[in-house]
Each structure stands twice: as structure tokens, then as C-alpha cells.
Motif scaffolding. Structure first.
Motif, PDB file in Angstrom:
ATOM      1  N   ASP A 223       0.828  -1.202   0.000  1.00  0.00           N
ATOM      2  CA  ASP A 223       0.000   0.000   0.000  1.00  0.00           C
ATOM      3  C   ASP A 223       0.868   1.261   0.000  1.00  0.00           C
ATOM      4  O   ASP A 223       0.573   2.230  -0.721  1.00  0.00           O
ATOM      5  CB  ASP A 223      -0.917  -0.006   1.231  1.00  0.00           C
ATOM      6  N   ALA A 224       1.956   1.247   0.776  1.00  0.00           N
ATOM      7  CA  ALA A 224       2.845   2.404   0.810  1.00  0.00           C
ATOM      8  C   ALA A 224       3.522   2.619  -0.537  1.00  0.00           C
ATOM      9  O   ALA A 224       3.662   3.754  -1.007  1.00  0.00           O
ATOM     10  CB  ALA A 224       3.890   2.227   1.907  1.00  0.00           C
ATOM     11  N   VAL A 225       3.924   1.531  -1.174  1.00  0.00           N
ATOM     12  CA  VAL A 225       4.531   1.625  -2.501  1.00  0.00           C
ATOM     13  C   VAL A 225       3.531   2.208  -3.496  1.00  0.00           C
ATOM     14  O   VAL A 225       3.862   3.092  -4.297  1.00  0.00           O
ATOM     15  CB  VAL A 225       5.028   0.242  -2.967  1.00  0.00           C
ATOM     16  N   ALA A 226       2.288   1.727  -3.441  1.00  0.00           N
ATOM     17  CA  ALA A 226       1.259   2.199  -4.375  1.00  0.00           C
ATOM     18  C   ALA A 226       0.930   3.673  -4.154  1.00  0.00           C
ATOM     19  O   ALA A 226       0.728   4.432  -5.109  1.00  0.00           O
ATOM     20  CB  ALA A 226       0.001   1.347  -4.219  1.00  0.00           C
ATOM     21  N   ARG A 227       0.888   4.109  -2.898  1.00  0.00           N
ATOM     22  CA  ARG A 227       0.566   5.512  -2.608  1.00  0.00           C
ATOM     23  C   ARG A 227       1.674   6.454  -3.067  1.00  0.00           C
ATOM     24  O   ARG A 227       1.426   7.613  -3.391  1.00  0.00           O
ATOM     25  CB  ARG A 227       0.299   5.685  -1.109  1.00  0.00           C
ATOM     26  N   GLN A 228       2.892   5.942  -3.107  1.00  0.00           N
ATOM     27  CA  GLN A 228       4.008   6.788  -3.541  1.00  0.00           C
ATOM     28  C   GLN A 228       4.100   6.892  -5.061  1.00  0.00           C
ATOM     29  O   GLN A 228       4.678   7.856  -5.587  1.00  0.00           O
ATOM     30  CB  GLN A 228       5.325   6.236  -2.983  1.00  0.00           C
TER      31      GLN A 228
END
Length: 367
Positions: A223-228
Motif C-alpha cells: 500500500d505504501a509503494v502504491a501511494r508513492q
């Protein structure tokens, strides 16, 4: 290749050939004449720039009785890939660089450089154990340099020569105060202005509060990768990191050696911090291959090379941070940049287990 997938690196190595060019001695690695028996032969990665040629000449002049030191620059990934390939050859087939690493030629390498992941994987079987208790080089090392990668079964198989940090880099014109957290790289107003050059998944794990090497909640990392993703600058393949910072990029994860050149050679307004979550680092290590014909002389070279006044040449000739304190031997304008904060958290580039490597690779593929 990224720092997040050692298994990918292993597959990459198995498919390569080898090439290198001598910077002292005047011969290509694949066609070099046999070195005299009292010569010292050193193999440095291309990243060491002009340092190997200088070191070879300077060391020769400091040793009694005199020796001739041959220093070679090349792609160390490919050199060690040849060793893997050599083990698969039929009788009569030849790979000259691999034979030099394993001692099967008269001009065998006595010392070579390797990055941290290779040291951890291969040095215990392809390198000689070092009597570090008797080596001055060992006593000079910065504490952060002595990572678990150089140890195996109670023995030490490598001496760190350089360190490379992957800090939070920023454009000093954009930030009134230095950023303090990786959260900067997830700020919504930086769309298209963030560059993460390495360790993207592991920094996302840190941002998500997970152990980057062994996350419990991989979905949180994903999720953090996708949000970035929307924030990342879409860098052209021909565009350098310096070009990106001259353009729209104002923050990111950039290796220290690139930042050094951007700051002091390109005169860009960049600086760096170690964020509160910590920063990853790796380095180049010196390994004495099992085929070294002059291990004692190679150890003497290591003791010489790690003296601060000699190690300082790594800064000026290669733009690299030495693994020893050289502050008193470099120009004053470099000193602050060379000094990593003592109270920060540093994460070594440890190997990931296969499951985490695969999941991180899937995140890159899917996004």
C-alpha cells in the motif's frame, strides 16, 4: 537491478561474461601477460575511478623490498560471474578472469573488491579468512563499517574500503528546514517531484512501520509503494540523477557518492539527512581470493590503504566515502558532507529471504 532482490542479482550474474581494463601495467585483463612472481595484482571495480592507478604507484614506493603493483579497473559483477561459469565448463575450456580469481594462472588476483551482498554470499568460500586481530586496517574502521556480511563462522573474510549511504536527499532551495522523516517522500504536494533511486520497497516498509528485511504485513508495504507511485518522477533512461534534480525533482533517495558529485562537481544545491526511520547503506569490501599468491603482501596493502592519509584519496579520486575517518586529510569543504550523524539509525544491505525478495519483486512488476 535494485537493492531489494539478491536472487535477481544472482540470476543476472549467471548470464554475464567478463571484461576489464588495466589501469597500471598496460594490458587488458583477458590478455594480460603473466605477472612476475613478486608482483601484487589488485582488481578494483570501475566505481573506484582514478584511485587504483594512484594506489598502485604510491604503494610501490612505500614497500621494502620494492614490488610492482598492478591495479585493474573492471566490472566486478562480471569477474565473479566468470567464477560461477568456470565451474560449469568442460575440460579445455577457459575463462581467463575466473582463472585469475581462483589462482589457476600465474597472474592471479591477490586482492579484489566486492559489494556487501557478494561478500555475504560468496566470500566465505571464495575468499581467504583474514587475521584481523593482527591487522592495523581493522582497528581503523568506523563502527558502522563492520557489518555482519563480512563475518562467517567466527572468521572474517573482508575488510571494508568504502561506504555508501542511501539517505533522504533534498533540494535546499525548496525546503526552508531540512526534512526529518521519510514521510516527506509521501507528501501529496510533491507529485512528480520525488526520485527513489534504490531500496524503494524497503523504504516503503520503514515508512509503514515494518521491518524492511522481514515485514510482518506485506500488504501495508504494498500500500505504501502504491501511494508513492503518483509522486515519483518519470525519469528517462538517458537522464541522470543530477539532471532530475536540475529539473523538477526536489527530494528522494540518492546514493551518497552521487550526491557528493552533484554537490561538489555539478555545484547543485543539494544536501542530505538520515531520516528518523534510518537509512540503508552498503559498501565495497576488499577480499583476498583463495587463489591469491601473495596474501601477506595483499594484507600489507590493506594496512597501507586504510591509513587515513591514503584512504582520503578515495574521496578526491573516486568521490567515495572511506570506511575510516579521513576528516583531517580532506579539504574542509568536504568534511561536513563526509560525516554521518552518530546518533542516527543505519540499516545494512542484508540479504532478504526468498519469500520477501519475491514479494518485493512482484510489487515492482505490478506497479
Amino acid at each position: 537491478m535494485t537493492g531489494d532482490s539478491p536472487s535477481t542479482r544472482r540470476r543476472f550474474l549467471r548470464g554475464l561474461g567478463a571484461t576489464a581494463v588495466a589501469v597500471a601495467g598496460g594490458a587488458t585483463a583477458s590478455g594480460a601477460a603473466a605477472a612476475p612472481d613478486d608482483d601484487l595484482t589488485l582488481g578494483f571495480d570501475d566505481e573506484f575511478g582514478r584511485y587504483p592507478a594512484w594506489a598502485a604507484g604510491a604503494f610501490d614506493g612505500s614497500v621494502e623490498p620494492a614490488v610492482e603493483t598492478r591495479a585493474m579497473n573492471g566490472n566486478c559483477y562480471r569477474w565473479w560471474a566468470e567464477v560461477t561459469l568456470l565451474e560449469r565448463l568442460s575440460p579445455g575450456e577457459s575463462l581467463s578472469l575466473a582463472e585469475r580469481l581462483t589462482g589457476e594462472r600465474d597472474d592471479a588476483f591477490d586482492l579484489v573488491t566486492a559489494q556487501e551482498w557478494w561478500t555475504e554470499e560468496e566470500a566465505p568460500t571464495r575468499g581467504r579468512a583474514l587475521p584481523v586481530g593482527e591487522m592495523d586496517a581493522w582497528d581503523r574502521l568506523l563502527d558502522v563499517a563492520t557489518t555482519p556480511a563480512i563475518y562467517d563462522g567466527g572468521s572474517t573474510h573482508a575488510v571494508p574500503l568504502t561506504l555508501d549511504l542511501f539517505p533522504l536527499a533534498y533540494d535546499t532551495r525548496h525546503f526552508e528546514e531540512p526534512p526529518t522523516s521519510l514521510a516527506t517522500l509521501w507528501e501529496s504536494d510533491l507529485e512528480g517531484r520525488v526520485l527513489v533511486d534504490r531500496f524503494r520497497q524497503r523504504y516503503a516498509a520503514l515508512h509503514a512501520g515494518e521491518d524492511p528485511d522481514d515485514p510482518e504485513d506485506l500488504d501495508a508495504v504494498r500500500d505504501a509503494v502504491a501511494r508513492q507511485e503518483p509522486l515519483l518522477y518519470d525519469r528517462d533512461a538517458e537522464e541522470s540523477v543530477a539532471d532530475a534534480f536540475e529539473g523538477p525533482v526536489v527530494a528522494g533517495v540518492v546514493p551518497w557518492h552521487r550526491l557528493f558529485r552533484m554537490r561538489f562537481e555539478a555545484d547543485l544545491p543539494v544536501d542530505y539527512v538520515v531520516p528518523e526511520e534510518g537509512a540503508f547503506f552498503q559498501g565495497y569490501h576488499a577480499v583476498l581470493p583463495t587463489g591469491s599468491r601473495h596474501p601477506e603482501l595483499a594484507r600489507r596493502f590493506l594496512d597501507w590503504a586504510t591509513r587515513p592519509e591514503h584512504a582520503a584519496e578515495l574521496v578526491t579520486r573516486a568521490g567515495r566515502k572511506p570506511a575510516v575517518d579521513v576528516a583531517e586529510h580532506v579539504p574542509e569543504r568536504y568534511r561536513g558532507f563526509l560525516t554521518w550523524p552518530e546518533d542516527a539509525t543505519y540499516h545494512p544491505d542484508d540479504q532478504l529471504d526468498d519469500e520477501v525478495s519475491v514479494r518485493y519483486a512482484e510489487m515492482s512488476r505490478d506497479l
